[in-house]
Write a protein that holds these residues in place. Structure first.
Motif, PDB file in Angstrom:
ATOM      1  N   ASP A 159       4.182 -15.204  -4.655  1.00 32.46           N
ATOM      2  CA  ASP A 159       3.084 -14.271  -4.413  1.00 32.46           C
ATOM      3  C   ASP A 159       2.583 -14.363  -2.979  1.00 32.46           C
ATOM      4  O   ASP A 159       2.950 -15.277  -2.238  1.00 32.46           O
ATOM      5  N   GLY A 160       1.693 -13.429  -2.653  1.00 34.77           N
ATOM      6  CA  GLY A 160       0.995 -13.492  -1.372  1.00 34.77           C
ATOM      7  C   GLY A 160       1.693 -12.767  -0.234  1.00 34.77           C
ATOM      8  O   GLY A 160       1.257 -12.869   0.910  1.00 34.77           O
ATOM      9  N   ARG A 161       2.732 -12.019  -0.523  1.00 34.91           N
ATOM     10  CA  ARG A 161       3.416 -11.233   0.506  1.00 34.91           C
ATOM     11  C   ARG A 161       2.530 -10.041   0.873  1.00 34.91           C
ATOM     12  O   ARG A 161       1.813  -9.509   0.034  1.00 34.91           O
ATOM     13  N   THR A 162       2.624  -9.619   2.125  1.00 39.44           N
ATOM     14  CA  THR A 162       1.907  -8.418   2.527  1.00 39.44           C
ATOM     15  C   THR A 162       2.787  -7.201   2.249  1.00 39.44           C
ATOM     16  O   THR A 162       4.012  -7.330   2.132  1.00 39.44           O
ATOM     17  N   PRO A 163       2.172  -6.028   2.152  1.00 37.73           N
ATOM     18  CA  PRO A 163       2.989  -4.823   1.999  1.00 37.73           C
ATOM     19  C   PRO A 163       4.015  -4.669   3.129  1.00 37.73           C
ATOM     20  O   PRO A 163       5.148  -4.244   2.888  1.00 37.73           O
ATOM     21  N   LEU A 164       3.648  -5.064   4.336  1.00 36.95           N
ATOM     22  CA  LEU A 164       4.597  -4.990   5.456  1.00 36.95           C
ATOM     23  C   LEU A 164       5.760  -5.948   5.244  1.00 36.95           C
ATOM     24  O   LEU A 164       6.921  -5.596   5.490  1.00 36.95           O
ATOM     25  N   ASP A 184      -5.577 -12.319   7.893  1.00 33.91           N
ATOM     26  CA  ASP A 184      -5.684 -11.069   8.646  1.00 33.91           C
ATOM     27  C   ASP A 184      -6.512 -10.102   7.808  1.00 33.91           C
ATOM     28  O   ASP A 184      -5.994  -9.469   6.894  1.00 33.91           O
ATOM     29  N   LYS A 185      -7.775 -10.007   8.106  1.00 30.92           N
ATOM     30  CA  LYS A 185      -8.708  -9.212   7.290  1.00 30.92           C
ATOM     31  C   LYS A 185      -8.322  -7.730   7.221  1.00 30.92           C
ATOM     32  O   LYS A 185      -8.813  -7.003   6.382  1.00 30.92           O
ATOM     33  N   ARG A 186      -7.431  -7.269   8.119  1.00 28.08           N
ATOM     34  CA  ARG A 186      -7.035  -5.861   8.104  1.00 28.08           C
ATOM     35  C   ARG A 186      -5.969  -5.575   7.052  1.00 28.08           C
ATOM     36  O   ARG A 186      -5.736  -4.432   6.701  1.00 28.08           O
ATOM     37  N   MET A 226      -3.797  -6.404  -5.601  1.00 24.69           N
ATOM     38  CA  MET A 226      -3.911  -6.445  -4.142  1.00 24.69           C
ATOM     39  C   MET A 226      -5.175  -7.230  -3.794  1.00 24.69           C
ATOM     40  O   MET A 226      -6.246  -6.935  -4.322  1.00 24.69           O
ATOM     41  N   ARG A 227      -5.016  -8.239  -2.944  1.00 22.74           N
ATOM     42  CA  ARG A 227      -6.159  -9.060  -2.534  1.00 22.74           C
ATOM     43  C   ARG A 227      -6.256  -9.056  -1.010  1.00 22.74           C
ATOM     44  O   ARG A 227      -5.238  -8.929  -0.325  1.00 22.74           O
ATOM     45  N   PRO A 228      -7.468  -9.251  -0.483  1.00 18.02           N
ATOM     46  CA  PRO A 228      -7.597  -9.345   0.981  1.00 18.02           C
ATOM     47  C   PRO A 228      -6.768 -10.514   1.515  1.00 18.02           C
ATOM     48  O   PRO A 228      -6.659 -11.562   0.884  1.00 18.02           O
TER      49      PRO A 228
END
Length: 149
Positions: free
Chosen positions: A52-57, A91-93, A85-87
């Motif tokens: 887990d914890g991958r970014t969409p990018l 990287d807060k963005r 989806m979690r912040p």
């Protein structure tokens, strides 16, 4: 094809892999719920394998699809409650993708749905033959993955 550097050998290899991919995709998608594609399942499977914890990018790069395509896939998975989806704390963005228990359960159910359809396979292609293929296929995947950089 006696020349060991003949590209036709590798074309034939990738052609066979491509045909196998098409046939297996059709087999699998016929057993998935309406509106769910192998590409959706693949994201869940990727996350089970790599965590887990991958970014969409990160996911769009892994699947070599535009970020908008991955965002659409993630919206579908989130709508079905298979991901959350979690912040992103680094990287807060951006956000991070986390599998839910329902997503893990769906993955297992989807794999289980293939069991009956593939019951004939061990008679046609033994487990030993399948096991013997895996190391070279994994190695080929890794080599190709490293080169796409």
């Amino acid at each position: 094809m006696s020349d060991s550097n003949d590209p036709r050998l590798y074309f034939q290899l990738f052609n066979e892999i491509g045909i196998i991919e098409q046939l297996s995709r059709a087999l699998f998608e016929a057993r998935l719920p309406d509106g769910v594609l192998v590409s959706h399942f693949s994201v869940l499977n990727h996350m089970v394998r790599l965590g887990d914890g991958r970014t969409p990018l990160d996911l769009s790069r892994a699947f070599q699809v535009p970020k908008t395509t991955m965002s659409h896939t993630l919206m579908l998975l989130e709508k079905r409650d298979w991901i959350e989806m979690r912040p992103n704390p680094d990287d807060k963005r951006s956000k991070q993708v986390w599998l839910t228990d329902a997503g893990r359960a769906f993955r297992e159910e989807a794999i289980g749905a293939l069991a009956g359809e593939m019951a004939w396979l061990p008679d046609a292609f033994s487990p030993a033959e399948a096991q013997a293929l895996l190391p070279n296929l994994e190695r080929l995947r890794k080599v190709l993955d490293e080169r796409r950089g």
